[in-house]
Scaffold this motif. Structure first.
Motif, mmCIF file in Angstrom:
data_model
loop_
_atom_site.group_PDB
_atom_site.id
_atom_site.type_symbol
_atom_site.label_atom_id
_atom_site.label_comp_id
_atom_site.label_asym_id
_atom_site.label_seq_id
_atom_site.Cartn_x
_atom_site.Cartn_y
_atom_site.Cartn_z
ATOM 1 N N ILE A 1 -14.714 -12.985 -20.769
ATOM 2 C CA ILE A 1 -14.001 -12.771 -19.499
ATOM 3 C C ILE A 1 -13.178 -11.489 -19.561
ATOM 4 O O ILE A 1 -13.169 -10.672 -18.629
ATOM 5 N N LEU A 2 -12.447 -11.308 -20.683
ATOM 6 C CA LEU A 2 -11.601 -10.123 -20.846
ATOM 7 C C LEU A 2 -12.429 -8.848 -20.830
ATOM 8 O O LEU A 2 -12.081 -7.875 -20.140
ATOM 9 N N SER A 3 -13.542 -8.844 -21.558
ATOM 10 C CA SER A 3 -14.392 -7.650 -21.618
ATOM 11 C C SER A 3 -15.008 -7.341 -20.263
ATOM 12 O O SER A 3 -15.134 -6.178 -19.867
ATOM 13 N N GLU A 4 -15.384 -8.392 -19.534
ATOM 14 C CA GLU A 4 -15.969 -8.188 -18.207
ATOM 15 C C GLU A 4 -14.952 -7.575 -17.238
ATOM 16 O O GLU A 4 -15.295 -6.718 -16.420
ATOM 17 N N LYS A 5 -13.698 -7.965 -17.386
ATOM 18 C CA LYS A 5 -12.658 -7.441 -16.489
ATOM 19 C C LYS A 5 -12.396 -5.961 -16.724
ATOM 20 O O LYS A 5 -12.071 -5.232 -15.785
ATOM 21 N N VAL A 6 -12.504 -5.521 -17.988
ATOM 22 C CA VAL A 6 -12.238 -4.110 -18.293
ATOM 23 C C VAL A 6 -13.510 -3.266 -18.217
ATOM 24 O O VAL A 6 -13.488 -2.084 -18.529
ATOM 25 N N GLY A 7 -14.643 -3.890 -17.830
ATOM 26 C CA GLY A 7 -15.873 -3.143 -17.618
ATOM 27 C C GLY A 7 -16.770 -3.001 -18.822
ATOM 28 O O GLY A 7 -17.786 -2.307 -18.761
ATOM 29 N N ASP A 8 -16.435 -3.662 -19.930
ATOM 30 C CA ASP A 8 -17.280 -3.607 -21.132
ATOM 31 C C ASP A 8 -18.311 -4.734 -21.035
ATOM 32 O O ASP A 8 -18.189 -5.788 -21.666
#
Length: 408
Positions: free
Chosen positions: A366-373
């Motif tokens: 979820i965190l990576s998806e939010k920052v675009g990774d």
């Protein structure tokens, strides 16, 4: 020369190969009575019966200490009176009573069995709580995702049908024909039978009847049976009766598990301050017990005091730096502060300490998806799905990521 069959079954059980253990016990139970040698305390038949009962229970065991989700029926039909204008920091249920800075109601993923993901807003908190029955009924829900009608239809959705999965030919024990009074007189058999009825069959009424007869047979001196009665009352929504049983058990035998059960009662009764005091008293008797410190942190997180929650999770790691849940919870708090790299590092530590837990993988995704990774997010989501194939939120995230990749 092979192992003696009963010893072999016990070896399977110790190695958590419950299916092989159950099958071998079934073969022993099918033997003619003449082949079953009497033992000093158990006959061979009783030993095999008890071991198979325990193996079937372990196949579907759900830890009752873990926090469960409050269903719509429990929320709207709750007869336990709470203050309509609660003081700040004294209620988990009424909106506007937290101390501010609580997690966003939007970030509230729930597992397939109705349990909240570790590190996010937990059940019985002020977020997402319908104020009227009409609003509650209109809440979109399925058996896999949203809030269940009752906690029994959510968390325990697979229990009670376990017999069809573990015994294709029908249930191992026909509960309607059991003489509970007879088994209650044999404590070792009775305890295995209770756990089978409670966890495998999800028959709380019969489990409660057995526990009541057994505790009476023990002259009310066995703390274990009092805890089991309390668990049955809790499952039935009789929280004050459960509280009495847990308190009585603690007077006879001071146990961390019993403290955690009693704290669950106070959380359900919306008495976070009482739960906090209970945890702190428990720490006086069990210094450095990480489950109690983590319990305090969860309460502070629930009432919105995230600074104290953060300090308690840090204190958990001081006492046990291998406690994966604390790393996961700290990561979520760091995410809320906007500290992305710190959150990533904590989640990576949690996933390395407990690779079987899907929560750190899912939170990292979820965190990576939010920052675009997106690539890292997809890799973490796959690990989450591998750890928990039935997690709907992970499946939805993977689907969204695949759509992103298709557009590139």
């Amino acid at each position: 020369m092979g192992l003696e069959p009963l010893f072999q079954a016990w070896s399977y059980f110790r190695r958590r190969k419950f299916r092989q253990c159950s099958d071998l016990c079934s073969q022993l139970l099918e033997r003619p009575p003449g082949e079953q040698e009497p033992d000093s305390e158990y006959t061979m038949f009783q030993a095999a019966w008890s071991l198979k009962t325990r193996a079937l229970t372990e196949m579907v065991y759900v830890d009752e200490i873990d926090m469960d989700q409050e269903g719509i029926a429990e929320m709207m039909l709750d007869e336990n009176a709470i203050a309509q204008v609660a003081r700040p920091g004294t209620s988990l249920k009424l909106p506007g009573t937290s101390q501010g800075g609580g997690p966003s109601p939007a970030v509230r993923p729930v597992t397939q069995s109705g349990r909240p993901i570790t590190g996010f807003v937990r059940p019985s908190t002020q977020s997402g709580r319908p104020s009227t029955m009409e609003q509650a009924i209109k809440t979109p829900r399925t058996a896999l995702t949203a809030r269940p009608i009752t906690s029994a239809s959510g968390r325990y959705v697979r229990l009670g049908t376990a017999s069809m999965l573990t015994n294709p030919d029908g249930p191992f024990i026909n509960l309607s024909r059991l003489n509970l009074a007879k088994y209650a007189q044999k404590p070792k058999l009775a305890k295995a039978l209770f756990e089978y009825i409670f966890h495998h069959e999800n028959d709380v009424k019969n489990a409660l009847d057995l526990a009541a007869i057994a505790t009476e047979h023990a002259q009310f001196k066995d703390w274990w049976w009092k805890v089991q009665i309390g668990k049955c009352y809790y499952r039935l929504g009789l929280y004050r009766e459960a509280e009495k049983q847990f308190k009585s058990a603690l007077k006879q035998q001071d146990m961390v598990d019993t403290i955690l059960y009693l704290a669950k009662v106070y959380v359900r009764l919306d008495q976070p301050v009482t739960a906090l005091n209970l945890f702190k008293q428990g720490l006086d008797r069990f210094p450095g017990e990480v489950t109690l410190i983590c319990g305090i942190a969860r309460i502070y997180e629930g009432i919105g005091d995230l600074n104290l929650a953060y300090q308690c999770f840090k204190l958990t790691l001081v006492n046990n730096n291998d406690y994966a849940e604390a790393y996961n919870n700290l990561a979520v708090l760091e995410m809320q502060k906007g500290h992305i790299e710190q959150a990533r590092a904590l989640l990576q530590t949690a996933s390395s300490l407990a690779p079987h837990m899907y929560e750190p993988h899912f939170n990292f995704a979820i965190l990576s998806e939010k920052v675009g990774d997106l690539q890292r997010s997809y890799t973490a989501a796959q690990k989450s799905e591998e750890a928990f194939p039935g997690h709907v939120d992970t499946q939805q995230l993977i689907k969204q990521l695949k759509q992103h990749f298709a557009m590139l």
